[in-house]
Design a protein around this motif. Sequence first.
Motif, short mmCIF file in Angstrom:
data_model
loop_
_atom_site.label_atom_id
_atom_site.label_comp_id
_atom_site.label_asym_id
_atom_site.label_seq_id
_atom_site.Cartn_x
_atom_site.Cartn_y
_atom_site.Cartn_z
N GLY A 11 -15.80 -39.80 0.21
CA GLY A 11 -15.45 -38.89 1.28
C GLY A 11 -14.22 -38.07 0.97
O GLY A 11 -14.16 -36.86 1.25
N ARG A 12 -13.22 -38.70 0.36
CA ARG A 12 -12.01 -37.96 -0.01
C ARG A 12 -12.30 -36.94 -1.10
O ARG A 12 -11.77 -35.82 -1.08
N TRP A 50 -12.88 -35.04 5.98
CA TRP A 50 -12.58 -36.47 5.82
C TRP A 50 -11.46 -36.92 6.74
O TRP A 50 -10.43 -36.27 6.86
N GLN A 51 -11.65 -38.07 7.37
CA GLN A 51 -10.63 -38.73 8.18
C GLN A 51 -10.77 -40.22 7.97
O GLN A 51 -11.85 -40.72 7.67
N GLU A 52 -9.69 -40.96 8.17
CA GLU A 52 -9.77 -42.42 8.13
C GLU A 52 -10.50 -42.90 9.38
O GLU A 52 -10.39 -42.30 10.45
N GLN A 53 -11.23 -44.00 9.25
CA GLN A 53 -12.00 -44.53 10.36
C GLN A 53 -11.64 -45.99 10.60
O GLN A 53 -12.05 -46.87 9.84
N ARG A 57 -16.62 -50.17 1.58
CA ARG A 57 -15.69 -49.28 2.28
C ARG A 57 -14.89 -48.45 1.28
O ARG A 57 -14.71 -47.24 1.46
N ALA A 58 -14.41 -49.08 0.21
CA ALA A 58 -13.63 -48.36 -0.79
C ALA A 58 -14.47 -47.30 -1.48
O ALA A 58 -13.99 -46.19 -1.75
N THR A 60 -14.96 -44.40 0.94
CA THR A 60 -13.70 -43.69 1.12
C THR A 60 -13.42 -42.77 -0.06
O THR A 60 -13.04 -41.61 0.12
N ALA A 61 -13.63 -43.27 -1.26
CA ALA A 61 -13.41 -42.45 -2.45
C ALA A 61 -14.34 -41.24 -2.45
O ALA A 61 -13.91 -40.12 -2.79
N THR A 83 -15.36 -54.67 2.23
CA THR A 83 -14.32 -53.75 1.76
C THR A 83 -14.69 -53.04 0.46
O THR A 83 -14.22 -51.93 0.21
N ASP A 127 -12.94 -49.82 9.00
CA ASP A 127 -12.00 -50.82 8.49
C ASP A 127 -12.25 -52.17 9.17
O ASP A 127 -12.23 -53.22 8.52
#
Length: 354
Positions: A116-117, A333-336, A109-110, A113-114, A106, A340
């Motif tokens: 990509g956003r 960007w999209q959630e994946q 992952r965080a 994510t940061a 994680t 997760d």
Amino acid sequence: MSPPAPLRIGFCGAGWVVRNCYRPALEALGGRIAVAVVLEPEPAAQAAVRKLFPDAMIVSTRADLSAAPVAAIVVASPNPCHVDDAAAFLKAGLACLVEKPVLRGTADRARLTAAGRRGGAALVAGVACRHRPDAQRWLEGAATIGPLRRLDLTWHRHRGFPATAWHLAKSPGWTGVFADLGSHLVDLAGAALGWRTDGLDIRFARQSRTGHAAPAAWYDGTALEVMPSATGVADRFEAQWRVAGCTVCLSVRWLDDTPGDIVRLEAIGDDGACRLDGLFGFSSERRIPHQRVTLQRRGEAPEISDFMPGPALHVAGFAAMLAAFHRRAAAGWQEQPDLDFTAALGDAIETALR
């Protein structure tokens, strides 16, 4: 109506997987994706890259690749570099397809994510086995047998250590057989379960080193000339966990006592079973000759789907993955949920191994 312009991409790295998987997959896509630039920091290797991609610019730094006229990057650098490389490109607004393993848990992952956003860029997991036609058939069959109660996932090689030295250097979460073969099976488990993580409970996870190494036979002379007598990474891994009401058993080996290599995926649900028998990848040292998916629904005759054994299916998986990346790159960007799932399981297994 004229066809859309090809997606211009760059490669971060040009090792074995790029030469033997991505290059033929790009040819199969008929020009829909164009390689414009390749990052290869080693001057001695740049001549080979020019032969591989004669129309591409060769650069030697990540900054040069980020500044190149491309819309997307395939991150195929050594595993321990994946998060650093992907985060930099995502922040720069470049869509990323990241070779497996994409992340360890994680925290990674965080970070991705940061990035990509911030850049508004798409992130896609480069786990090609899920896109193979036979694996797709297995997933389709598994979706028809009711709630899944058990997944047994195996990939054993008789003598299948990777070729490059960094694969054999200890780097927790990035090297070893679980990071290599296990990444594919974890991804397939997640896909079969709809990426659910409810009730995740690791029953056991263990890894071991056999104390010696045997090079894979399909590296066409690129394997290390002298394999070390002992490696710093685990060449056997097995685990069992419960998630979403299903027991998952996973076993991967680079070095197995039984001659021949094998992949076996078995899904058991309330209404039947679906099994894939054969082999993924490029090895010709098969334990069983066929490549077959058998779907057995309760009270019905079995449905058997046979596929041609050999590397063509693997290249087809890479081509399908690249085609999906082409579609995703424009979306931003999209959630994946797949990442997760991988991150949650990665943290749980790391804790179980301590």
